[in-house]
Motif scaffolding. Structure first.
Motif, PDB file in Angstrom:
ATOM      1  N   ILE A   1     -14.985  12.940 -17.421  1.00 41.14           N
ATOM      2  CA  ILE A   1     -15.973  13.516 -16.027  1.00 41.14           C
ATOM      3  C   ILE A   1     -16.268  13.245 -14.967  1.00 41.14           C
ATOM      4  O   ILE A   1     -15.803  12.025 -15.557  1.00 41.14           O
ATOM      5  CB  ILE A   1     -16.451  13.608 -17.381  1.00 41.14           C
ATOM      6  CG1 ILE A   1     -17.338  12.969 -17.929  1.00 41.14           C
ATOM      7  CG2 ILE A   1     -16.833  14.863 -18.420  1.00 41.14           C
ATOM      8  CD1 ILE A   1     -19.193  12.988 -18.714  1.00 41.14           C
ATOM      9  N   ARG A   2     -16.272  13.544 -14.377  1.00 37.55           N
ATOM     10  CA  ARG A   2     -16.503  12.950 -12.931  1.00 37.55           C
ATOM     11  C   ARG A   2     -17.878  13.823 -12.098  1.00 37.55           C
ATOM     12  O   ARG A   2     -17.941  14.721 -12.335  1.00 37.55           O
ATOM     13  CB  ARG A   2     -14.748  12.875 -11.548  1.00 37.55           C
ATOM     14  CG  ARG A   2     -15.270  14.297 -11.284  1.00 37.55           C
ATOM     15  CD  ARG A   2     -13.585  13.982 -10.963  1.00 37.55           C
ATOM     16  NE  ARG A   2     -14.240  13.101  -9.211  1.00 37.55           N
ATOM     17  CZ  ARG A   2     -13.295  13.106  -8.221  1.00 37.55           C
ATOM     18  NH1 ARG A   2     -11.689  12.573  -9.315  1.00 37.55           N
ATOM     19  NH2 ARG A   2     -13.407  12.287  -7.671  1.00 37.55           N
ATOM     20  N   GLY A   3     -18.387  12.305 -11.296  1.00 39.64           N
ATOM     21  CA  GLY A   3     -19.515  13.259 -10.597  1.00 39.64           C
ATOM     22  C   GLY A   3     -19.450  12.620  -9.118  1.00 39.64           C
ATOM     23  O   GLY A   3     -18.766  11.257  -9.380  1.00 39.64           O
TER      24      GLY A   3
ATOM     25  N   SER B   1     -22.552  16.267   0.030  1.00 39.34           N
ATOM     26  CA  SER B   1     -22.752  17.249  -0.327  1.00 39.34           C
ATOM     27  C   SER B   1     -23.064  16.464  -2.053  1.00 39.34           C
ATOM     28  O   SER B   1     -22.932  15.719  -2.143  1.00 39.34           O
ATOM     29  CB  SER B   1     -21.076  17.606  -0.263  1.00 39.34           C
ATOM     30  OG  SER B   1     -20.007  16.663  -0.232  1.00 39.34           O
ATOM     31  N   LEU B   2     -22.810  17.679  -3.284  1.00 38.12           N
ATOM     32  CA  LEU B   2     -22.336  16.958  -4.432  1.00 38.12           C
ATOM     33  C   LEU B   2     -21.507  18.129  -4.896  1.00 38.12           C
ATOM     34  O   LEU B   2     -20.877  18.497  -5.176  1.00 38.12           O
ATOM     35  CB  LEU B   2     -23.989  17.335  -4.693  1.00 38.12           C
ATOM     36  CG  LEU B   2     -25.121  16.644  -4.858  1.00 38.12           C
ATOM     37  CD1 LEU B   2     -26.151  17.009  -5.091  1.00 38.12           C
ATOM     38  CD2 LEU B   2     -24.989  14.950  -5.271  1.00 38.12           C
ATOM     39  N   GLY B   3     -20.823  17.096  -5.853  1.00 40.32           N
ATOM     40  CA  GLY B   3     -20.077  17.699  -7.117  1.00 40.32           C
ATOM     41  C   GLY B   3     -19.958  17.036  -8.016  1.00 40.32           C
ATOM     42  O   GLY B   3     -20.248  15.945  -8.714  1.00 40.32           O
ATOM     43  N   GLY B   4     -19.032  17.452  -8.835  1.00 42.33           N
ATOM     44  CA  GLY B   4     -18.536  18.073 -10.138  1.00 42.33           C
ATOM     45  C   GLY B   4     -17.422  17.409 -10.590  1.00 42.33           C
ATOM     46  O   GLY B   4     -16.878  19.090  -9.763  1.00 42.33           O
ATOM     47  N   GLY B   5     -16.993  17.288 -12.071  1.00 41.54           N
ATOM     48  CA  GLY B   5     -15.457  17.987 -12.511  1.00 41.54           C
ATOM     49  C   GLY B   5     -15.263  17.038 -13.690  1.00 41.54           C
ATOM     50  O   GLY B   5     -15.617  16.337 -14.436  1.00 41.54           O
ATOM     51  N   VAL B   6     -14.042  18.120 -14.104  1.00 44.09           N
ATOM     52  CA  VAL B   6     -13.576  17.208 -16.325  1.00 44.09           C
ATOM     53  C   VAL B   6     -11.992  16.996 -15.092  1.00 44.09           C
ATOM     54  O   VAL B   6     -11.452  18.337 -14.664  1.00 44.09           O
ATOM     55  CB  VAL B   6     -14.193  18.426 -16.964  1.00 44.09           C
ATOM     56  CG1 VAL B   6     -13.680  20.002 -16.209  1.00 44.09           C
ATOM     57  CG2 VAL B   6     -12.944  18.014 -17.781  1.00 44.09           C
ATOM     58  N   GLY B   7     -11.574  16.359 -15.863  1.00 41.36           N
ATOM     59  CA  GLY B   7     -10.230  16.494 -16.005  1.00 41.36           C
ATOM     60  C   GLY B   7      -9.505  15.604 -17.208  1.00 41.36           C
ATOM     61  O   GLY B   7     -10.067  15.557 -17.458  1.00 41.36           O
ATOM     62  N   TYR B   8      -8.225  15.306 -16.809  1.00 39.70           N
ATOM     63  CA  TYR B   8      -7.417  14.259 -17.948  1.00 39.70           C
ATOM     64  C   TYR B   8      -6.255  13.555 -16.929  1.00 39.70           C
ATOM     65  O   TYR B   8      -5.245  14.164 -16.367  1.00 39.70           O
ATOM     66  CB  TYR B   8      -6.398  16.157 -18.459  1.00 39.70           C
ATOM     67  CG  TYR B   8      -5.644  15.244 -19.556  1.00 39.70           C
ATOM     68  CD1 TYR B   8      -6.814  15.224 -20.887  1.00 39.70           C
ATOM     69  CD2 TYR B   8      -4.365  14.839 -20.341  1.00 39.70           C
ATOM     70  CE1 TYR B   8      -5.992  14.502 -22.362  1.00 39.70           C
ATOM     71  CE2 TYR B   8      -3.370  14.532 -21.066  1.00 39.70           C
ATOM     72  CZ  TYR B   8      -4.596  14.351 -22.254  1.00 39.70           C
ATOM     73  OH  TYR B   8      -3.986  13.626 -22.979  1.00 39.70           O
ATOM     74  N   GLN B   9      -6.077  12.221 -17.948  1.00 40.23           N
ATOM     75  CA  GLN B   9      -5.270  11.601 -16.929  1.00 40.23           C
ATOM     76  C   GLN B   9      -4.342  11.185 -18.142  1.00 40.23           C
ATOM     77  O   GLN B   9      -4.132  11.285 -19.582  1.00 40.23           O
ATOM     78  CB  GLN B   9      -6.476   9.977 -17.622  1.00 40.23           C
ATOM     79  CG  GLN B   9      -4.848   8.327 -17.079  1.00 40.23           C
ATOM     80  CD  GLN B   9      -5.364   8.380 -15.743  1.00 40.23           C
ATOM     81  OE1 GLN B   9      -6.840   8.617 -15.363  1.00 40.23           O
ATOM     82  NE2 GLN B   9      -4.047   8.324 -14.747  1.00 40.23           N
ATOM     83  N   VAL B  10      -3.311  12.038 -17.716  1.00 39.97           N
ATOM     84  CA  VAL B  10      -1.860  12.518 -18.638  1.00 39.97           C
ATOM     85  C   VAL B  10      -0.835  10.907 -18.924  1.00 39.97           C
ATOM     86  O   VAL B  10      -1.009  10.740 -19.762  1.00 39.97           O
ATOM     87  CB  VAL B  10      -0.927  13.316 -18.064  1.00 39.97           C
ATOM     88  CG1 VAL B  10       0.731  13.360 -18.335  1.00 39.97           C
ATOM     89  CG2 VAL B  10      -1.606  14.467 -16.707  1.00 39.97           C
TER      90      VAL B  10
END
Length: 278
Positions: free
Chosen positions: A50-52, A98-107
Motif C-alpha cells: 500500500i502507498r500514500g 495533492s494527496l494520494g493513495g493506492g494499492v499495488g503488487y511487486q511482481v
C-alpha cells in the motif's frame, strides 16, 4: 645358555623389523572433512503493498473556447440568435497541493504495478476574453480527482536506493467552480461544469529502503488530462477547456507486505554431522 638367549633376542628383533613396514602399509590416517560454506537463505520476493503520497502540482492551461450569440439581421424570419465561436485570450492556473493513495503488487525485483487515486486541491484560474468593444477578466478554480492504473520498471538497487520509471492510464474527474466574468466592474457568473475525462501519466523517481517493509518514494509525474466542458450558458457559453498538462513533484511511503528486497539474504549457520574415526 648366554649364546642361546642372544640368538633368541636377535630373531625377535628381526621379526619386529619385518612386521613394521607391513603394519605401516595397512594404516590409513583419518581424513578431516571441512564444513561446507554457509547456505544463503532463499526468500520469495515481492507481494502486495500500500502507498500514500503528498505532492505539489502546477498545470499548464491549454486554452478554452466558448460560444457567443449575436443577431443575424439577414434571417428570413427577422433577427434571431446565431452561434459563433470565440477563444480565451489566455488562461493561467496556479499551483496546488495533492494527496494520494493506492494499492499495488511487486511482481519481481524489476517490475511492479499499482492502482492510485489522487485528489488535487483547488487550483485558481485567471484568464481574459475580449471582443471589439470590451475586455473581460475571468476567474475560477478547479479541483481534480485522478484515477490511474500504473506500471513501473525498477532499475536495480544500490545501497538501498532503487531508481524507477513508469507510466499510467486512467481518468480524471475535473470540477470547475463558477466562472466570474468581469467587464467594467460588472460581474456575470457562469455555472461551472464537472465531468470525467481521459488521462495518462509518465513517472520517474527513486525509492529508498527505510526498513525491509517501509520504503520512501520520491519522484516526478507528468500528467495529461483531456479537455471538457468548463462552464454553462449565461448570455455567453457554454465554454470548453482544452485540457491540462500537469507537472508534479511527489513524495510518500510504501509499505511492502512481502519481501521488498531491501534486506540482504542472511547466511544460515551450518552444523556438520560429527565424524567418528577408529
Amino acid at each position: 645358555m648366554f649364546n642361546l638367549a642372544r640368538k633368541a633376542f636377535i630373531a625377535l628383533m628381526a621379526t619386529a623389523g619385518l612386521a613394521a613396514p607391513a603394519l605401516a602399509a595397512d594404516y590409513i590416517p583419518p581424513v578431516e572433512e571441512l564444513p561446507p560454506p554457509p547456505v544463503v537463505e532463499s526468500v520469495d520476493f515481492g507481494g502486495w503493498y500500500i502507498r500514500g503520497d503528498i505532492g505539489y502540482h502546477k498545470s499548464k492551461f491549454r486554452g478554452a473556447d466558448y460560444i457567443t450569440y449575436g443577431v443575424d439581421p439577414c434571417a428570413p424570419c427577422g433577427p434571431e440568435p446565431v452561434p459563433g465561436s470565440n477563444s480565451f485570450d489566455f488562461g493561467k492556473m496556479k499551483g496546488a497541493f495533492s494527496l494520494g493513495g493506492g494499492v499495488g503488487y511487486q511482481v519481481n525485483q524489476y517490475f511492479r504495478t499499482d492502482l492510485t487515486v489522487d485528489y488535487w486541491f483547488k487550483s485558481k484560474f485567471n484568464g481574459q476574453t475580449s471582443d471589439l468593444t470590451s475586455v473581460s477578466v475571468d476567474t475560477s478554480s478547479a479541483t481534480t480527482l485522478l484515477l490511474l492504473a500504473n506500471a513501473y520498471a525498477d532499475l536495480g538497487t544500490w545501497h538501498g536506493i532503487t531508481p524507477y520509471v513508469g507510466a499510467g492510464i486512467g481518468g480524471a474527474h475535473v470540477k470547475w467552480d463558477n466562472l466570474r466574468n468581469t467587464i467594467d466592474g460588472v460581474d456575470t457568473f457562469h455555472k461551472g461544469s464537472k465531468n470525467w475525462r481521459f488521462a495518462y501519466a509518465l513517472m520517474a523517481g527513486a525509492s529508498y529502503c527505510l526498513t525491509n517493509n517501509v520504503i520512501l518514494d520520491a519522484g516526478y509525474r507528468f500528467s495529461h488530462i483531456d479537455g471538457g466542458r468548463m462552464f454553462e450558458l449565461n448570455g455567453a457559453g457554454p465554454g470548453f477547456d482544452k485540457g491540462f498538462n500537469t507537472h508534479e513533484v511527489r513524495g510518500g511511503l510504501r509499505y511492502q507486505f512481502g519481501n521488498s528486497g531491501c534486506a540482504e539474504p542472511q547466511a544460515v549457520a551450518y552444523e556438520p554431522e560429527p565424524i567418528y574415526t577408529k
